[in-house]
Design an enzyme around this catalytic site. Structure first.
Site, short mmCIF file in Angstrom:
data_model
loop_
_atom_site.label_atom_id
_atom_site.label_comp_id
_atom_site.label_asym_id
_atom_site.label_seq_id
_atom_site.Cartn_x
_atom_site.Cartn_y
_atom_site.Cartn_z
N HIS A 55 2.34 3.55 -9.04
CA HIS A 55 2.17 2.11 -9.30
C HIS A 55 3.40 1.57 -10.04
O HIS A 55 3.85 0.45 -9.78
CB HIS A 55 0.90 1.85 -10.11
CG HIS A 55 -0.36 2.12 -9.33
ND1 HIS A 55 -0.55 1.68 -8.04
CD2 HIS A 55 -1.51 2.80 -9.66
CE1 HIS A 55 -1.75 2.06 -7.60
NE2 HIS A 55 -2.34 2.75 -8.57
N ASP A 95 0.83 -1.21 0.00
CA ASP A 95 0.00 0.00 0.00
C ASP A 95 0.87 1.26 0.00
O ASP A 95 1.98 1.26 0.55
CB ASP A 95 -0.91 -0.03 1.24
CG ASP A 95 -2.09 0.91 1.10
OD1 ASP A 95 -2.35 1.39 -0.03
OD2 ASP A 95 -2.77 1.16 2.10
N LEU A 140 11.09 -20.55 -4.97
CA LEU A 140 10.16 -19.62 -4.31
C LEU A 140 8.82 -19.73 -5.04
O LEU A 140 8.79 -19.71 -6.27
CB LEU A 140 10.69 -18.18 -4.43
CG LEU A 140 9.71 -17.06 -4.01
CD1 LEU A 140 9.52 -17.05 -2.49
CD2 LEU A 140 10.23 -15.69 -4.45
C1 FPP Z 1 -2.12 0.05 -3.37
O1 FPP Z 1 -1.65 1.38 -3.33
C2 FPP Z 1 -1.61 -0.63 -4.55
C3 FPP Z 1 -2.36 -1.18 -5.56
C4 FPP Z 1 -3.84 -1.21 -5.56
C5 FPP Z 1 -1.73 -1.79 -6.73
C6 FPP Z 1 -0.55 -2.64 -6.46
C7 FPP Z 1 0.26 -2.71 -7.67
C8 FPP Z 1 1.60 -2.67 -7.70
C9 FPP Z 1 2.46 -2.67 -6.51
C10 FPP Z 1 2.26 -2.58 -9.01
C11 FPP Z 1 2.67 -3.80 -9.72
C12 FPP Z 1 2.35 -5.12 -9.15
C13 FPP Z 1 2.67 -6.28 -9.77
C14 FPP Z 1 2.35 -7.57 -9.14
C15 FPP Z 1 3.37 -6.27 -11.08
P1 FPP Z 1 -2.70 2.55 -3.40
O2 FPP Z 1 -2.90 2.94 -4.81
O3 FPP Z 1 -3.96 2.15 -2.70
O4 FPP Z 1 -1.95 3.67 -2.61
P2 FPP Z 1 -2.61 4.86 -1.77
O5 FPP Z 1 -3.27 4.21 -0.58
O6 FPP Z 1 -1.43 5.69 -1.38
O7 FPP Z 1 -3.57 5.56 -2.67
#
Ligand code: FPP
Length: 253
Positions: A37, A20, A131
């Protein structure tokens, strides 16, 4: 799913992570959320490297929740593109490094192109054992438990199972990741202290660890802090401290 897992030399066998903070990382730089992201995808690689180095056997990452479909359409579309590119770019290298890739969640909700790549990644890496990388995509813990209940109901309806035989082990056999030990360590970055519908069944005896570090800022020191904290914890699985001290690792909850 097997019994709650014991640790080996303080290293968790299975780590589950809520990644997050991507959006806030971008906002702090006055950049679009997608930049966060993309930086988050780099942190995924660092995390996989770290788990390989430390001998963690399984890593489950919450990449996209069933609720994330409700985000603005442009963010969902851009995330899909990011997943697609990551699959195209990373899978061969993961395979080379002995990583078994798999996906949990409602695969049918993704576009055919993404589903085909998910299937191909799983097929290519199925024999790897260094893994296991499980990516939770369109995943929700409640939905996971509901699907298990549905599967058991079908077995009862077909006369293959008696209602009296539905116990914890029966449910555990049907939820996601049933062939892996449950997570020993759960990590959530980004400062929020909640589970957000991640592996609700599987986290029953998992050690929880939270950090304010935003996911794209993840570094080895933070991951090491999580492992050190984990190694210092006494896992009792419902027993007393004295019992745990006297016994070999517990096999039942
Ligand atoms: C949460 O941060 C993150 C996500 C909903 C997306 C997770 C994706 C990645 C880490 C990128 C790539 C992943 C893979 C497996 C290739 P948020 O957007 O909710 O952050 P915020 O709370 O600060 O808004």
């Amino acid at each position: 799913m097997s019994a709650p897992s014991a640790t080996t030399a303080g290293i968790p066998r299975h780590v589950a992570i809520i990644m997050d903070g991507n959006g806030r990382w971008a906002a702090r730089r006055r950049r679009p959320r997608m930049i966060g992201h993309r930086a988050g995808a780099r942190a995924v690689n660092l995390c996989i490297d770290f788990c390989l180095e430390r001998g963690v056997a399984a890593l489950t990452l919450f990449a996209f929740s069933s609720e994330n479909w409700g985000r603005p359409a442009d963010e969902v579309g851009a995330l899909m593109k990011l997943f697609l590119n990551a699959l195209d770019r990373e899978v061969a290298e993961l395979h080379r490094r002995g990583v078994r890739v798999r996906f949990i969640g409602e695969r049918g909700r993704f576009d055919a192109g993404i589903v085909a790549r998910m299937d191909a990644a799983e097929a290519l890496t199925a024999g790897n054992r260094r893994l296991t990388l499980a990516i939770a995509a369109s995943y929700g813990g409640r939905q996971d438990i509901a699907a298990a209940a549905r599967a058991l109901a079908v077995e009862v309806a077909e006369g293959r199972l008696r209602p009296a035989d539905i116990d914890e082990a029966a449910i555990a056999r049907h939820v996601a990741l049933s062939d892996l030990p449950p997570p020993d360590l759960f990590i959530r970055t980004g400062g929020d202290v909640r589970i957000s519908n991640f592996l609700l069944w599987q986290l029953a005896y998992t050690e929880l660890w939270f950090t304010d570090v935003l996911w794209p800022d993840l570094d080895r020191a933070t991951l090491q802090q999580a492992l050190d904290d984990f190694a210092s914890r006494e896992r009792r699985f419902g027993l007393t401290g004295d019992q745990v001290a006297a016994a070999t690792p517990p096999e039942t909850a």
